[in-house]
Design a protein around this motif. Structure first.
Motif, PDB file in Angstrom:
ATOM      1  N   PHE A 332     160.857  70.430  23.671  1.00 23.31           N
ATOM      2  CA  PHE A 332     160.611  69.491  22.659  1.00 23.31           C
ATOM      3  C   PHE A 332     161.963  69.035  22.150  1.00 23.31           C
ATOM      4  CE2 PHE A 332     157.134  72.591  22.008  1.00 23.31           C
ATOM      5  CZ  PHE A 332     156.049  71.867  23.275  1.00 23.31           C
ATOM      6  N   HIS A 333     162.035  67.573  22.189  1.00 22.99           N
ATOM      7  CA  HIS A 333     163.509  67.101  21.536  1.00 22.99           C
ATOM      8  C   HIS A 333     163.269  67.204  20.156  1.00 22.99           C
ATOM      9  CE1 HIS A 333     165.327  64.796  25.310  1.00 22.99           C
ATOM     10  NE2 HIS A 333     165.139  66.267  25.564  1.00 22.99           N
ATOM     11  N   ASP A 334     162.478  67.063  19.583  1.00 20.96           N
ATOM     12  CA  ASP A 334     162.296  66.963  18.112  1.00 20.96           C
ATOM     13  C   ASP A 334     161.934  67.977  17.507  1.00 20.96           C
ATOM     14  OD1 ASP A 334     159.586  66.331  19.067  1.00 20.96           O
ATOM     15  OD2 ASP A 334     159.358  64.317  18.181  1.00 20.96           O
ATOM     16  N   GLY A 335     161.542  69.017  18.080  1.00 17.05           N
ATOM     17  CA  GLY A 335     161.134  70.332  17.341  1.00 17.05           C
ATOM     18  C   GLY A 335     159.820  70.838  17.380  1.00 17.05           C
ATOM     19  N   HIS A 336     158.975  69.703  17.819  1.00 15.25           N
ATOM     20  CA  HIS A 336     157.628  70.327  17.665  1.00 15.25           C
ATOM     21  C   HIS A 336     156.710  69.422  18.965  1.00 15.25           C
ATOM     22  CE1 HIS A 336     157.738  66.409  15.621  1.00 15.25           C
ATOM     23  NE2 HIS A 336     156.244  66.443  15.726  1.00 15.25           N
ATOM     24  N   PHE A 337     155.622  70.107  19.065  1.00 21.34           N
ATOM     25  CA  PHE A 337     154.704  69.386  20.481  1.00 21.34           C
ATOM     26  C   PHE A 337     154.261  68.195  19.938  1.00 21.34           C
ATOM     27  CE2 PHE A 337     150.783  69.064  22.297  1.00 21.34           C
ATOM     28  CZ  PHE A 337     151.108  68.792  23.856  1.00 21.34           C
ATOM     29  N   HIS A 338     154.286  67.129  20.647  1.00 15.48           N
ATOM     30  CA  HIS A 338     153.475  66.041  20.749  1.00 15.48           C
ATOM     31  C   HIS A 338     153.617  65.121  22.153  1.00 15.48           C
ATOM     32  CE1 HIS A 338     156.805  62.952  20.023  1.00 15.48           C
ATOM     33  NE2 HIS A 338     157.219  63.941  19.271  1.00 15.48           N
ATOM     34  N   VAL A 339     152.551  64.622  22.695  1.00 15.80           N
ATOM     35  CA  VAL A 339     152.610  64.082  23.913  1.00 15.80           C
ATOM     36  C   VAL A 339     153.456  62.679  23.577  1.00 15.80           C
ATOM     37  CG1 VAL A 339     151.357  63.174  25.673  1.00 15.80           C
ATOM     38  CG2 VAL A 339     150.745  65.204  24.797  1.00 15.80           C
ATOM     39  N   ASP A 340     154.397  62.332  24.374  1.00 18.11           N
ATOM     40  CA  ASP A 340     154.976  61.100  24.314  1.00 18.11           C
ATOM     41  C   ASP A 340     155.587  60.806  25.533  1.00 18.11           C
ATOM     42  OD1 ASP A 340     157.129  62.598  24.182  1.00 18.11           O
ATOM     43  OD2 ASP A 340     157.865  61.874  22.412  1.00 18.11           O
ATOM     44  N   ALA A 341     156.346  59.669  26.006  1.00 18.68           N
ATOM     45  CA  ALA A 341     156.750  59.431  27.249  1.00 18.68           C
ATOM     46  C   ALA A 341     157.862  60.463  27.972  1.00 18.68           C
ATOM     47  CB  ALA A 341     157.551  57.982  27.289  1.00 18.68           C
ATOM     48  N   ILE A 342     158.851  60.959  26.836  1.00 14.57           N
ATOM     49  CA  ILE A 342     159.476  61.808  27.170  1.00 14.57           C
ATOM     50  C   ILE A 342     159.032  63.377  27.612  1.00 14.57           C
ATOM     51  CG2 ILE A 342     161.555  63.239  26.162  1.00 14.57           C
ATOM     52  CD1 ILE A 342     162.388  61.023  24.477  1.00 14.57           C
ATOM     53  N   TYR A 343     158.109  63.700  26.789  1.00 14.16           N
ATOM     54  CA  TYR A 343     157.427  64.904  27.094  1.00 14.16           C
ATOM     55  C   TYR A 343     156.662  64.777  28.488  1.00 14.16           C
ATOM     56  CZ  TYR A 343     154.327  68.808  26.960  1.00 14.16           C
ATOM     57  OH  TYR A 343     153.623  70.066  27.445  1.00 14.16           O
ATOM     58  N   ILE A 344     155.898  63.641  28.429  1.00 15.05           N
ATOM     59  CA  ILE A 344     155.333  63.550  29.756  1.00 15.05           C
ATOM     60  C   ILE A 344     156.236  63.852  31.209  1.00 15.05           C
ATOM     61  CG2 ILE A 344     154.152  61.942  31.317  1.00 15.05           C
ATOM     62  CD1 ILE A 344     152.700  60.956  29.076  1.00 15.05           C
ATOM     63  N   GLN A 345     157.456  62.993  30.797  1.00 13.06           N
ATOM     64  CA  GLN A 345     158.614  63.065  32.067  1.00 13.06           C
ATOM     65  C   GLN A 345     158.871  64.560  32.257  1.00 13.06           C
ATOM     66  OE1 GLN A 345     161.279  59.273  31.988  1.00 13.06           O
ATOM     67  NE2 GLN A 345     160.578  59.782  30.023  1.00 13.06           N
ATOM     68  N   HIS A 346     159.210  65.254  31.063  1.00 12.11           N
ATOM     69  CA  HIS A 346     159.509  66.618  31.347  1.00 12.11           C
ATOM     70  C   HIS A 346     158.654  67.586  32.058  1.00 12.11           C
ATOM     71  CE1 HIS A 346     163.055  65.724  28.574  1.00 12.11           C
ATOM     72  NE2 HIS A 346     163.556  66.660  29.302  1.00 12.11           N
ATOM     73  N   ALA A 347     157.108  67.081  31.723  1.00  9.32           N
ATOM     74  CA  ALA A 347     156.262  68.081  32.157  1.00  9.32           C
ATOM     75  C   ALA A 347     156.033  67.571  33.538  1.00  9.32           C
ATOM     76  CB  ALA A 347     154.731  67.533  31.345  1.00  9.32           C
ATOM     77  N   ALA A 348     156.271  66.275  34.166  1.00 10.80           N
ATOM     78  CA  ALA A 348     156.340  66.171  35.483  1.00 10.80           C
ATOM     79  C   ALA A 348     157.264  66.705  36.222  1.00 10.80           C
ATOM     80  CB  ALA A 348     156.345  64.512  35.755  1.00 10.80           C
ATOM     81  N   MET A 349     158.517  67.087  35.627  1.00 10.46           N
ATOM     82  CA  MET A 349     159.599  67.917  36.008  1.00 10.46           C
ATOM     83  C   MET A 349     159.068  69.440  36.372  1.00 10.46           C
ATOM     84  SD  MET A 349     162.954  66.426  33.927  1.00 10.46           S
ATOM     85  CE  MET A 349     162.801  64.938  33.300  1.00 10.46           C
ATOM     86  N   GLY A 350     158.592  69.807  35.158  1.00  6.67           N
ATOM     87  CA  GLY A 350     157.885  71.324  35.285  1.00  6.67           C
ATOM     88  C   GLY A 350     157.060  71.369  36.427  1.00  6.67           C
ATOM     89  N   ALA A 351     156.061  70.523  36.475  1.00  7.48           N
ATOM     90  CA  ALA A 351     155.099  70.880  37.340  1.00  7.48           C
ATOM     91  C   ALA A 351     155.607  70.600  38.967  1.00  7.48           C
ATOM     92  CB  ALA A 351     154.024  69.743  37.177  1.00  7.48           C
ATOM     93  N   THR A 352     156.382  69.926  39.007  1.00  3.59           N
ATOM     94  CA  THR A 352     157.131  69.847  40.382  1.00  3.59           C
ATOM     95  C   THR A 352     157.981  71.141  40.573  1.00  3.59           C
ATOM     96  OG1 THR A 352     157.610  67.613  40.263  1.00  3.59           O
ATOM     97  CG2 THR A 352     158.928  68.584  41.850  1.00  3.59           C
ATOM     98  N   ALA A 353     158.622  71.797  39.731  1.00  2.00           N
ATOM     99  CA  ALA A 353     159.417  72.969  40.067  1.00  2.00           C
ATOM    100  C   ALA A 353     158.321  74.132  40.025  1.00  2.00           C
ATOM    101  CB  ALA A 353     160.303  73.219  38.474  1.00  2.00           C
ATOM    102  N   VAL A 354     157.236  73.949  39.243  1.00  2.00           N
ATOM    103  CA  VAL A 354     156.210  75.290  39.390  1.00  2.00           C
ATOM    104  C   VAL A 354     155.732  75.261  40.820  1.00  2.00           C
ATOM    105  CG1 VAL A 354     153.900  76.095  38.615  1.00  2.00           C
ATOM    106  CG2 VAL A 354     155.899  75.484  36.994  1.00  2.00           C
ATOM    107  N   GLY A 355     155.387  73.804  41.161  1.00  2.00           N
ATOM    108  CA  GLY A 355     154.830  73.950  42.553  1.00  2.00           C
ATOM    109  C   GLY A 355     155.785  74.433  43.396  1.00  2.00           C
ATOM    110  N   ALA A 356     157.116  74.070  43.563  1.00  2.00           N
ATOM    111  CA  ALA A 356     158.062  74.447  44.329  1.00  2.00           C
ATOM    112  C   ALA A 356     158.118  76.005  44.449  1.00  2.00           C
ATOM    113  CB  ALA A 356     159.551  73.711  44.147  1.00  2.00           C
ATOM    114  N   GLY A 357     158.217  76.600  43.273  1.00  2.00           N
ATOM    115  CA  GLY A 357     158.109  78.163  43.329  1.00  2.00           C
ATOM    116  C   GLY A 357     156.818  78.515  43.717  1.00  2.00           C
ATOM    117  N   ILE A 358     155.657  78.150  43.360  1.00  2.00           N
ATOM    118  CA  ILE A 358     154.433  78.555  44.399  1.00  2.00           C
ATOM    119  C   ILE A 358     154.510  78.571  45.457  1.00  2.00           C
ATOM    120  CG2 ILE A 358     151.949  78.331  44.424  1.00  2.00           C
ATOM    121  CD1 ILE A 358     152.044  77.691  41.438  1.00  2.00           C
TER     122      ILE A 358
END
Length: 394
Positions: A332-358
Motif C-alpha cells: 500500500f503506497h498510502d499506508g492503508h488498504f483500498h482498491v485503486d488502479a495502483i493496487y490492482i496493478q500490484h495485485a496482478a503482479m502478485g498473482a503472476t508471481a504466486v502462479g509462477a511459484g505454484i
C-alpha cells in the motif's frame, strides 16, 4: 537556488553522447523542426495524454517543466547511440495564467556540453548536482547521501537527487530578446516565479515522485523480459559455462540495481539511514523484494557449479516466488488498504508471481515437468515483465 529543470533525472540513467545525427543546422531550421515536433503540445491536455508530467513549479524566466515519462528510455537510447533527436524533446516548457497554459519552448539535456555544438549560437549551461524536494525546492549536493531528509526552510521531504548535467533551451513558441537558444527568456518575466508547485497540485506525492516510480517499474519490466528471453535460450539446450549462468548473473545485477533505486530517499543512495529501513514498511518491503532476484542468481550459480542439489533449488525458488507475490497483495503506497488502479496493478503482479511459484512446485513433481518448466518459467517472467512495462501511476 532556482529549480531550472529536472529533465534528465531518468534519461541520465544511460550514457549519452552529444551530436545530432543529421549534421549541423541553422537556428531557423532547428526552431522550425522543434515547432513541427511540438505543434500538437500547444494543447496541454494532449501533452499530458502523451505522458508529459509536471516536474517543477513556475520558474522565473523559464516556466513550468513537463517531462515525457513514456519516452524517456527511448530518448536515452537514442542519445547513447550518438543521436539527439530534435523531434523527441524530453522536456516541454509552459507558462500559465488563469488556468490557460501556453507552450513556450523545449529543453534538452546531456551529461556534458556537446562538442561540436548542435544548436548554432546556443550556450549550454550547467545544472549542478542537486537534491529535490516535494515542493519543488532544491539544494546543491554532490551525492544523494549529502541531502537533508527535509528541506531546511519548507520542511518538505526529500524526493530525488540527480547528478550534474548540461542543458539547453529552444524557445520555439515564444519570442526571446536574447535569442532562441538563450538560457533564460526575459519576455517571461511577467509570469513571475515560485518554488512551490501550481495550486492545482494536491497529490500526496509530487509529480516527480510519481514519474520516477513509473519509470523504475518499467525498467524492471524490461529487465524481466530480457531475463525471460535469456532463460528460454538457456533452456533450449545445455549451455557451457559461463553462458550457463548468464541469467543468474543478470538476476544478481537486477537485485543490486533495485536496492538503491526502489526508494531514492532511503539508504544506500538517499539521506535515510540504514536503520530507517525498518521503520518504514513500504521501504522495507521494497528492499526485501530486491533480495529475491539476488537469491535467485546465487542459487542458480551454485546449482550450475554443483554446490547445491537440485531438490533444494526446487524448494527455495518457488517459496521465494510465492512469498514475494503474496507480499504485493499488502503493498500500500498510502499506508492503508483500498482498491485503486495502483493496487490492482500490484495485485496482478502478485498473482503472476504466486502462479509462477505454484507452477514450479507442481512441475517438478510431474513426469513431464522439465518440458513444462522450459517454457512456463520464462513465460511467467515475461507476463510479469509486461505488467511492469505498462505500469501507470495515478
Amino acid at each position: 537556488m532556482r529549480w531550472r529543470s529536472l529533465p534528465a533525472i531518468l534519461a541520465l540513467m544511460l550514457a549519452a553522447s552529444s551530436a545530432f545525427a543529421d549534421g549541423p543546422r541553422t537556428a531557423d531550421e532547428v526552431v522550425a523542426e522543434v515547432r513541427r515536433a511540438t505543434e500538437q503540445y500547444r494543447d496541454i491536455a494532449r501533452a499530458r495524454a502523451d505522458g508529459f508530467v509536471q516536474i517543477s513549479g513556475m520558474e522565473a524566466r523559464h516556466g513550468y517543466h513537463f517531462i515525457n515519462v513514456n519516452s524517456t528510455v527511448l530518448i536515452a537510447t537514442g542519445m547513447a547511440a550518438g543521436q539527439l533527436d530534435l523531434a523527441r524533446p524530453p522536456m516541454l516548457l509552459y507558462v500559465e495564467r488563469e488556468s490557460v497554459w501556453q507552450l513556450v519552448g523545449v529543453e534538452y539535456a546531456l551529461p556534458s556540453a556537446p562538442v561540436p555544438n548542435p544548436l548554432p549560437g546556443s550556450s549550454w549551461h550547467w545544472h549542478e548536482a542537486s537534491c529535490h524536494y516535494r515542493d519543488y525546492r532544491e539544494l546543491p549536493a554532490r551525492r544523494g547521501r549529502d541531502c537533508p531528509p527535509r528541506h531546511p526552510e519548507s520542511g518538505e521531504p526529500f524526493v530525488l537527487w540527480h547528478p550534474a548535467f548540461a542543458v539547453a533551451h529552444v524557445w520555439a513558441w515564444h519570442d526571446n530578446p536574447d535569442g532562441p537558444f538563450a538560457e533564460e527568456n526575459p519576455a517571461l518575466a511577467a509570469y513571475g516565479g515560485a518554488a512551490r508547485p501550481h495550486p492545482d497540485h494536491r497529490a500526496p506525492r509530487s509529480a516527480p515522485e510519481l514519474a520516477y516510480s513509473q519509470v523504475t517499474h518499467r525498467v524492471a519490466g524490461s529487465v524481466l523480459l530480457l531475463l525471460a528471453s535469456i532463460i528460454a535460450w538457456e533452456s533450449w539446450r545445455r549451455r557451457p559455462r559461463p553462458w550457463s549462468v548468464a541469467s543468474s548473473v543478470l538476476w544478481i545485477l537486477f537485485g543490486l540495481y533495485l536496492i538503491p533505486t526502489s526508494d531514492p530517499e532511503s539508504w544506500p543512495a538517499g539521506p535515510g539511514r540504514f536503520v530507517d529501513i525498518f521503520t518504514d514498511s513500504l521501504v522495507l518491503q521494497h528492499k526485501a523484494l530486491a533480495m529475491v532476484p539476488i537469491v535467485f542468481g546465487v542459487v542458480g550459480i551454485l546449482r550450475s557449479a554443483g554446490v547445491i542439489e537440485r531438490v533444494r533449488r526446487t524448494v527455495l525458488v518457488p517459496v521465494l516466488a510465492v512469498l514475494a507475490g503474496a507480499s504485493l497483495f499488502v503493498h500500500f503506497h498510502d499506508g492503508h488498504f483500498h482498491v485503486d488502479a495502483i493496487y490492482i496493478q500490484h495485485a496482478a503482479m502478485g498473482a503472476t508471481a504466486v502462479g509462477a511459484g505454484i507452477m514450479l512446485f507442481v512441475a517438478r513433481r510431474t513426469p513431464r515437468g522439465e518440458a513444462v518448466l522450459r517454457w512456463a518459467w520464462p513465460g511467467f517472467l515475461a507476463l510479469l515483465g509486461l505488467i511492469l512495462l505498462i505500469y501507470v501511476e495515478h
